[in-house]
Write a protein that holds these residues in place. Sequence first.
Motif, mmCIF file in Angstrom:
data_model
loop_
_atom_site.group_PDB
_atom_site.id
_atom_site.type_symbol
_atom_site.label_atom_id
_atom_site.label_comp_id
_atom_site.label_asym_id
_atom_site.label_seq_id
_atom_site.Cartn_x
_atom_site.Cartn_y
_atom_site.Cartn_z
ATOM 1 N N TRP A 39 -1.616 8.491 -7.778
ATOM 2 C CA TRP A 39 -2.698 9.152 -7.100
ATOM 3 C C TRP A 39 -4.208 8.482 -7.450
ATOM 4 N N ASP A 40 -4.316 8.013 -8.473
ATOM 5 C CA ASP A 40 -5.422 7.319 -8.953
ATOM 6 C C ASP A 40 -5.373 5.861 -8.839
ATOM 7 N N ILE A 41 -4.686 5.297 -8.358
ATOM 8 C CA ILE A 41 -4.321 3.860 -7.996
ATOM 9 C C ILE A 41 -4.973 3.642 -6.738
ATOM 10 N N PRO A 42 -6.129 2.449 -6.671
ATOM 11 C CA PRO A 42 -6.663 2.132 -5.163
ATOM 12 C C PRO A 42 -5.644 1.779 -4.255
ATOM 13 N N LEU A 43 -5.971 2.189 -3.175
ATOM 14 C CA LEU A 43 -5.149 1.667 -1.859
ATOM 15 C C LEU A 43 -4.880 0.059 -1.879
ATOM 16 N N THR A 44 -5.911 -0.685 -2.441
ATOM 17 C CA THR A 44 -5.663 -2.143 -2.381
ATOM 18 C C THR A 44 -4.677 -2.440 -3.385
ATOM 19 N N GLU A 45 -4.244 -1.643 -4.240
ATOM 20 C CA GLU A 45 -3.344 -1.866 -5.153
ATOM 21 C C GLU A 45 -1.895 -1.421 -4.971
ATOM 22 N N LEU A 46 -1.595 -0.581 -3.818
ATOM 23 C CA LEU A 46 -0.385 0.043 -3.543
ATOM 24 C C LEU A 46 0.307 -0.910 -2.438
ATOM 25 N N ALA A 47 1.594 -1.144 -2.136
ATOM 26 C CA ALA A 47 2.422 -1.599 -1.340
ATOM 27 C C ALA A 47 2.509 -0.615 -0.207
ATOM 28 N N ILE A 48 1.932 -0.664 1.002
ATOM 29 C CA ILE A 48 1.960 0.325 1.871
ATOM 30 C C ILE A 48 2.734 -0.348 3.106
ATOM 31 N N PRO A 49 3.657 0.645 3.573
ATOM 32 C CA PRO A 49 4.414 0.066 4.658
ATOM 33 C C PRO A 49 3.600 -0.050 5.938
ATOM 34 N N GLY A 50 3.840 -1.029 6.667
ATOM 35 C CA GLY A 50 3.003 -1.163 7.932
ATOM 36 C C GLY A 50 3.831 -1.740 8.993
ATOM 37 N N SER A 51 3.113 -2.003 10.294
ATOM 38 C CA SER A 51 3.744 -2.767 11.501
ATOM 39 C C SER A 51 3.593 -4.124 11.295
ATOM 40 N N HIS A 52 4.406 -4.708 11.886
ATOM 41 C CA HIS A 52 4.486 -6.172 11.991
ATOM 42 C C HIS A 52 3.511 -6.586 13.359
ATOM 43 N N ASP A 53 3.023 -5.318 14.046
ATOM 44 C CA ASP A 53 2.108 -5.727 15.031
ATOM 45 C C ASP A 53 0.709 -5.070 14.804
ATOM 46 N N ALA A 54 0.535 -4.716 13.431
ATOM 47 C CA ALA A 54 -0.680 -4.093 13.236
ATOM 48 C C ALA A 54 -1.796 -4.948 13.711
ATOM 49 N N MET A 55 -2.726 -4.350 14.389
ATOM 50 C CA MET A 55 -4.079 -5.011 14.881
ATOM 51 C C MET A 55 -3.552 -6.152 16.018
ATOM 52 N N SER A 56 -2.600 -6.326 16.377
ATOM 53 C CA SER A 56 -2.310 -7.462 17.537
ATOM 54 C C SER A 56 -1.867 -6.514 18.897
ATOM 55 N N TYR A 57 -1.902 -5.257 19.021
ATOM 56 C CA TYR A 57 -1.419 -4.392 20.033
ATOM 57 C C TYR A 57 -2.444 -4.826 21.153
ATOM 58 N N CYS A 58 -3.805 -5.052 20.648
ATOM 59 C CA CYS A 58 -4.720 -5.122 21.872
ATOM 60 C C CYS A 58 -5.312 -6.486 21.896
ATOM 61 N N LEU A 59 -4.638 -7.483 21.397
ATOM 62 C CA LEU A 59 -5.026 -8.781 21.549
ATOM 63 C C LEU A 59 -4.821 -9.147 22.886
ATOM 64 N N ASP A 60 -5.938 -10.057 23.199
ATOM 65 C CA ASP A 60 -5.918 -10.844 24.453
ATOM 66 C C ASP A 60 -6.181 -12.399 24.217
ATOM 67 N N ILE A 61 -6.273 -13.135 25.255
ATOM 68 C CA ILE A 61 -6.662 -14.480 25.113
ATOM 69 C C ILE A 61 -8.289 -14.631 24.668
ATOM 70 N N ASN A 62 -8.775 -13.703 24.831
ATOM 71 C CA ASN A 62 -10.245 -14.017 24.715
ATOM 72 C C ASN A 62 -10.661 -13.447 23.272
ATOM 73 N N SER A 63 -9.749 -12.821 22.491
ATOM 74 C CA SER A 63 -10.021 -12.166 21.316
ATOM 75 C C SER A 63 -10.720 -12.948 20.486
ATOM 76 N N PRO A 64 -12.001 -12.451 19.600
ATOM 77 C CA PRO A 64 -12.647 -13.338 18.877
ATOM 78 C C PRO A 64 -11.804 -13.573 17.516
ATOM 79 N N LEU A 65 -12.349 -14.614 16.900
ATOM 80 C CA LEU A 65 -11.647 -15.078 15.662
ATOM 81 C C LEU A 65 -12.241 -14.283 14.465
ATOM 82 N N LEU A 66 -11.495 -14.156 13.344
ATOM 83 C CA LEU A 66 -11.999 -13.126 12.537
ATOM 84 C C LEU A 66 -13.033 -14.392 11.494
ATOM 85 N N ARG A 67 -14.042 -13.634 10.956
ATOM 86 C CA ARG A 67 -14.948 -14.305 10.213
ATOM 87 C C ARG A 67 -14.296 -15.228 9.084
#
Length: 74
Positions: free
Chosen positions: A17-45
């Motif tokens: 409970w007291d461990i920061p989320l950044t320290e936990l292994a959290i299951p996610g999708s291999h498509d996370a954040m690519s569902y709305c990707l298009d050819i003109n999507s900006p690059l990350l900083r």
Amino acid sequence: MDVSNRDWMSALPEELWDIPLTELAIPGSHDAMSYCLDINSPLLRSESDVFRLLDKLFYCFTRPIIFKWATTQV
């Protein structure tokens, strides 16, 4: 314990409970954040300067490749 996927974090053991989320292994999708990707999507900083330069110089070549690699499902 029967926990639905929607609220699986509510069943975390108390010792986590007291461990920061950044320290936990959290299951996610291999498509996370690519569902709305298009050819003109900006690059990350966080992208490297070299990659940003290549994108500026060869936009018509690099963007289709990035789009193809990043899109894992239709």
